[in-house]
Design a protein around this motif. Structure first.
Motif, PDB file in Angstrom:
ATOM      1  N   ALA A 189       0.813  -1.213   0.000  1.00 46.38           N
ATOM      2  CA  ALA A 189       0.000   0.000   0.000  1.00 46.38           C
ATOM      3  C   ALA A 189       0.842   1.256   0.000  1.00 46.38           C
ATOM      4  CB  ALA A 189      -0.934  -0.015   1.208  1.00 46.38           C
ATOM      5  N   ASP A 190       1.993   1.251   0.722  1.00 40.32           N
ATOM      6  CA  ASP A 190       2.798   2.456   0.820  1.00 40.32           C
ATOM      7  C   ASP A 190       3.631   2.725  -0.427  1.00 40.32           C
ATOM      8  OD1 ASP A 190       4.376   0.264   1.170  1.00 40.32           O
ATOM      9  OD2 ASP A 190       5.547   1.085   2.840  1.00 40.32           O
ATOM     10  N   LYS A 191       3.666   1.751  -1.352  1.00 38.11           N
ATOM     11  CA  LYS A 191       4.423   1.949  -2.585  1.00 38.11           C
ATOM     12  C   LYS A 191       3.538   1.932  -3.830  1.00 38.11           C
ATOM     13  CE  LYS A 191       8.772  -0.068  -0.909  1.00 38.11           C
ATOM     14  NZ  LYS A 191       9.832  -1.076  -1.182  1.00 38.11           N
ATOM     15  N   ALA A 192       2.237   1.797  -3.644  1.00 32.25           N
ATOM     16  CA  ALA A 192       1.330   1.664  -4.786  1.00 32.25           C
ATOM     17  C   ALA A 192       1.189   2.997  -5.506  1.00 32.25           C
ATOM     18  CB  ALA A 192      -0.028   1.166  -4.323  1.00 32.25           C
ATOM     19  N   ARG A 193       1.508   2.984  -6.775  1.00 34.07           N
ATOM     20  CA  ARG A 193       1.286   4.167  -7.606  1.00 34.07           C
ATOM     21  C   ARG A 193      -0.181   4.225  -8.046  1.00 34.07           C
ATOM     22  NH1 ARG A 193       4.973   7.382 -10.012  1.00 34.07           N
ATOM     23  NH2 ARG A 193       6.626   5.910  -9.440  1.00 34.07           N
ATOM     24  N   PHE A 194      -0.773   3.053  -8.284  1.00 36.99           N
ATOM     25  CA  PHE A 194      -2.186   2.967  -8.677  1.00 36.99           C
ATOM     26  C   PHE A 194      -2.841   1.848  -7.875  1.00 36.99           C
ATOM     27  CE2 PHE A 194       0.247   4.242 -12.451  1.00 36.99           C
ATOM     28  CZ  PHE A 194      -0.312   5.492 -12.699  1.00 36.99           C
ATOM     29  N   SER A 195      -4.049   2.088  -7.396  1.00 34.66           N
ATOM     30  CA  SER A 195      -4.848   1.062  -6.725  1.00 34.66           C
ATOM     31  C   SER A 195      -6.009   0.664  -7.629  1.00 34.66           C
ATOM     32  CB  SER A 195      -5.392   1.580  -5.387  1.00 34.66           C
ATOM     33  OG  SER A 195      -4.340   1.861  -4.487  1.00 34.66           O
ATOM     34  N   VAL A 223       1.191  -1.254  -9.457  1.00 32.94           N
ATOM     35  CA  VAL A 223      -0.237  -1.473  -9.267  1.00 32.94           C
ATOM     36  C   VAL A 223      -0.465  -2.353  -8.042  1.00 32.94           C
ATOM     37  CG1 VAL A 223      -2.339  -2.436 -10.258  1.00 32.94           C
ATOM     38  CG2 VAL A 223      -0.732  -1.207 -11.717  1.00 32.94           C
ATOM     39  N   ARG A 224      -1.435  -1.958  -7.248  1.00 32.22           N
ATOM     40  CA  ARG A 224      -1.915  -2.768  -6.139  1.00 32.22           C
ATOM     41  C   ARG A 224      -3.330  -3.231  -6.495  1.00 32.22           C
ATOM     42  NH1 ARG A 224      -3.923  -0.375  -0.346  1.00 32.22           N
ATOM     43  NH2 ARG A 224      -3.977  -2.324   0.844  1.00 32.22           N
ATOM     44  N   LEU A 225      -3.500  -4.526  -6.700  1.00 35.29           N
ATOM     45  CA  LEU A 225      -4.776  -5.098  -7.124  1.00 35.29           C
ATOM     46  C   LEU A 225      -5.503  -5.651  -5.906  1.00 35.29           C
ATOM     47  CD1 LEU A 225      -6.769  -6.029  -9.320  1.00 35.29           C
ATOM     48  CD2 LEU A 225      -5.395  -8.113  -9.565  1.00 35.29           C
TER      49      LEU A 225
END
Length: 531
Positions: A189-195, A223-225
């Motif tokens: 979560a702390d490195k996600a550019r896009f969720s 991307v965080r999916l």
């Protein structure tokens, strides 16, 4: 006395009544004048020959013939018994003054009047009273034969049973006390550019997400999916009265709970697209954009044209049209079909469970072991709770009134005119007007060989959402573009997020990680300072 009797004696008259046997009776002794002399050896041979002839002309009756004759006799007795029972019923039960006719005569007459249109399918010379019982009886025999043959087919593959796995999902508690199960992959979560939030389709679960997507690809684009189980599916608690509005806010609460502070993207595939549409309608302020693959719409949408409606209902399989009708008119009957398909405890082919046809590429994909293993595990998680209610609710959601139409998502100017003076003022000023609809990008991918999504649905979406970008995929089917296709996944990410930039760096400002919006504001401030 001799004259009265005539010339012949009584012995002569008696002899004239029988054939001449060659025996002369003279009153003293009988002589065999015309018979040959007795030969014992010749008599024995003749007796043996006669015996052999009798055995040849009259063979002994076999067991098969005896059984056949018995069955014929038994059938004749049953037939006579049936005729007798029919006569008794006609004389006692079917009469006008009988109890059965007085109680059931009215309802049966009303049902018969409603089903009378079926008589048009019968030949003109057939009496419906006699034809329909025969048709019903033959139908029952055919079903029995199919079940009998299916149960003894030695060439049929072994049927796999549905397994229930131990719980493995992460869960959050929603404001109303329910728990929502989810799964996240990709960058932290702390490195996600896009969720990217992904509601699943019908007969699926949080395990689907983007089937077969590679973790390095998600990290490459930062991307965080996050995929989750809809209420009643998988490990999520059921909702007492869910609709598309509650579905959108479930997504929003999940995003807040897992630390998505800024806007997020939403991904909807097939039946999951209706939840993506709902998010764009009810929580647009938190949505950065939408990606929809093989989208579904309400087949009863009143704003569809006749051509679109004709295409949708003409291209759908009969069983799928039956499911649409039952979901809209008689949803309780869906439980009967669901219990005999994906809730029967046995696995089956995807096209049979989903009542769809498959294109060439879909057939090749679904026959592979990779897809089969994924499909079985996803279905097992979907039906974990063994309850038909969430599936019935999902089917009803698609065919009922959504509370909005796709045309409401199109960007348009909305002005508030409560009188003639505000209206005149709005002609020269835009102060009292604002943009309505979803302002972010909408990308739609649709395979041209998709046998599950009728062309009429795509035509309707293109007509009412002209601002959406439609990506038409030649030769692709319903599954082939989205499932286990690395190039397809890269194409989706490149279209949505541009060039890959990797995860966010641990750049901090006073010990806090900057979000995507904060970084944009900081960049604008830096540019203005440099100027």
């Amino acid at each position: 006395m001799a004259e009265v009797r005539g010339a012949n004696t009584w012995r002569e008259e008696l002899a004239s009544l029988v054939e001449d046997t060659g025996i002369l009776y003279t009153g003293e002794a009988a002589t065999f004048s015309s018979l040959p002399p007795f030969n014992p050896e010749k008599s024995t041979a003749m007796a043996a020959a006669v015996s052999e002839t009798d055995h040849e002309t009259e063979p002994p009756e076999t067991l098969k013939e005896q059984v056949t004759e018995f069955l014929k006799s038994w059938g004749e007795m049953v037939l006579e018994l049936g005729r007798g029972c029919r006569d008794i019923l006609q004389q006692t039960v079917v009469t006008e003054d009988s109890f059965v006719v007085q109680k059931l005569g009215g309802p049966v007459a009303r049902v018969s009047s409603r089903l009378r249109f079926l008589n048009e399918f019968l030949p003109e010379d057939r009496d419906p009273v006699h034809a329909w019982p025969v048709i019903f009886f033959v139908f029952i025999l055919a079903l029995s034969a199919l079940n009998l043959n299916g149960g003894h087919d030695g060439l049929a593959p072994a049927v796999k049973k549905v397994l229930i796995h131990p719980p493995s999902a992460s869960r959050i508690q929603l404001p109303d006390g329910r728990h929502l199960a989810y799964r996240e992959i990709g960058v932290p979560a702390d490195k996600a550019r896009f969720s990217l939030m992904a509601p699943h389709s019908f007969l699926s679960s949080r395990l689907a997400g983007i089937p077969g997507v590679k973790i390095p690809l998600l990290e490459e684009f930062g991307v965080r999916l996050v995929s989750y189980d809809l209420p009643g599916f998988g490990e999520s608690d059921p909702h007492p009265s869910r609709n598309l509005n509650s579905s959108a806010f479930d997504m929003l609460h999940l995003a807040d709970a897992v630390g998505v502070d800024d806007k997020f993207w939403v991904l909807g595939y097939s039946g999951g697209s209706i939840h993506a549409w709902a998010a764009l309608r009810y929580v647009p302020h938190r949505i950065a954009g939408a990606a929809v693959v093989a989208p579904m719409i309400n087949p009863y949408e009143p704003s569809m044209t006749k051509e679109e409606m004709r295409s949708i209902w003409g291209e759908s399989l009969p069983r799928r049209k039956l499911m649409y009708y039952l979901a809209r008119r008689l949803p309780k009957l869906l439980s009967f079909f669901y219990r005999r398909s994906f809730l029967s405890g046995k696995h089956d082919r995807v096209e049979k469970l989903m009542s769809v046809s498959l294109g060439r590429r879909d057939e090749i994909l679904t026959e592979g072991a990779t897809f089969e293993d994924f499909w079985h595990r996803d279905v097992e998680e979907s039906v974990r709770q063994g309850n038909t209610k969430p599936f019935i609710e999902e089917a009803i959601l698609q065919v009922s009134n959504w509370g909005f139409s796709l045309a409401d998502l199109q960007v348009q100017r909305k002005c508030y005119r409560n009188g003639i003076f505000p209206w005149l003022k709005s002609l020269y000023s835009l102060a009292e007007c604002e943009l309505a609809g979803f302002l972010g990008p909408i990308h739609i991918w649709q395979g041209m060989d998709d046998q599950a999504v009728p062309q009429g649905m795509i035509d309707h979406i293109s007509r009412v959402l002209p601002g959406a970008t439609m990506h038409k995929l030649p030769n692709e089917g319903h599954f082939s573009f989205f499932f286990f296709c690395d190039e397809c996944h890269r194409q989706i990410f490149s279209t949505l997020f541009g060039s890959p930039q990797g995860p966010l760096e641990q750049a901090t400002n006073g010990g806090e990680i900057l979000s995507e919006g904060d970084m944009e504001e900081q960049s604008l401030a830096t540019d203005s300072t440099n100027k």
